[in-house]
Enzyme design. Sequence first.
Site, short mmCIF file in Angstrom:
data_model
loop_
_atom_site.label_atom_id
_atom_site.label_comp_id
_atom_site.label_asym_id
_atom_site.label_seq_id
_atom_site.Cartn_x
_atom_site.Cartn_y
_atom_site.Cartn_z
N HIS A 158 -4.15 -9.49 10.00
CA HIS A 158 -4.95 -8.87 11.05
C HIS A 158 -6.09 -9.78 11.53
CE1 HIS A 158 -2.76 -5.17 10.58
NE2 HIS A 158 -3.14 -5.03 9.33
N ASN A 198 -3.23 6.21 5.79
CA ASN A 198 -2.37 5.36 6.59
C ASN A 198 -0.90 5.73 6.46
OD1 ASN A 198 -2.71 3.21 8.45
ND2 ASN A 198 -1.76 1.79 7.02
N LYS A 240 0.83 -1.22 0.00
CA LYS A 240 0.00 0.00 0.00
C LYS A 240 0.85 1.26 0.00
CE LYS A 240 -2.26 -1.07 3.76
NZ LYS A 240 -1.71 -2.43 3.98
#
Length: 402
Positions: free
Chosen positions: A177, A130, A107
Amino acid sequence: MIGLARSGRAAALALASRGVAVVAVDRSPAADVGRLAEAGVEVLLGTEEESLVQGIEVVIKSPGVPGTSPLAAAARARGLPIWSEVELGYRLLRGNPLIGVTGTNGKTTTTELLAAIFRSAGTPVEVAGNVGRALTDVAEQIESGVTVVCELSSFQLEDVHTFACDVAVLLNLEPDHLDRHGTFEAYRDAKLRIFERARAKVVPRGLGLEGIEFAADDELPAEPLIPGAHNRENAAAATAAARAAGIDDAAIADALRTFEGVPHRLELVRELRGVRFVNDSKATNAAAARRGAASYGDAPLRLILGGSSKSEDFTSFARDLPDTVRSIYLIGESADDLAAALDVAGRAYVRAGDLGTAVARAAAEAEPGDVVLLSPASASYDQFENFEQRGEAFRRLVEELA
């Protein structure tokens, strides 16, 4: 406002600047409240009393706060709307073009590469989400017409409602996650929310998703400077997104040829006595570490693994490590899980315990032509505040080598 890390503080300040009465809560009594009190924000630390949602109209939740936290659960039980910080940031934008980037890995690299492409085209751009500044912080200062490239985690996408990308990019989907989402399906569903209301969708070839497809073997306007097959895939995604946003191939080619990558992602820290020391601290899951280990061809690797656990199964990761890995040094709380997987795979390892010991041991054993690679396959919260701090510690330890 629940959670007062970087994006939580930005959201609280953005609302207060508009005259909105804000109550900001963080369960840590030592949270950094910065300028919140000066801005008129009511700050409550060290508490998650459910009664705090009484009299509240909308709850803004920081990405680090699970949806199962007491205050979030209490708000949901009362039917209160819960927004992520990026939902608020989107509502505060001035109609700016928005490019969203999500995925399990790549990302930050893809987001920064896209920003470099826009700059090569002479198009004003801001990086947010982020990476870079919180979207609400950017929305406070940005001028209309400036494009925003926003890196989006699954945590940020959980609670969007009107958030809409002009171009939405999904890079990949692999288990991550699971300690937070519980299942891969829940994690995947959070990621796919990036496509809700998107004008154009950029998707990996082979996933069966509707949109503009890309793959690592795409023909590109230029070969990317950054190494690794995974980075060529990131470059293909950035190229597809930039074209969807109207950027010409000349600007894309210029950025691909000159973009050097991002800190903590296959970052060459130093070459000492013919040994390269590479900081890949951002590889916080097995999929990212697998890509890191595959990026150096036939060069022998001294691999540093471990950190805080994300409930990931390392079995296939350990089995698939390339033969170029000469030695493995385990650190942190996930060392036991990694050791168990390495035992099954028949791979030798050293329990180094901490990063300093691992770096010293790897440096002592490395030979000219070797690569000492910190690619932990784990989060950092057992011994560091974040992966950036871990990467900085690695850089410092390497620079101190005699």
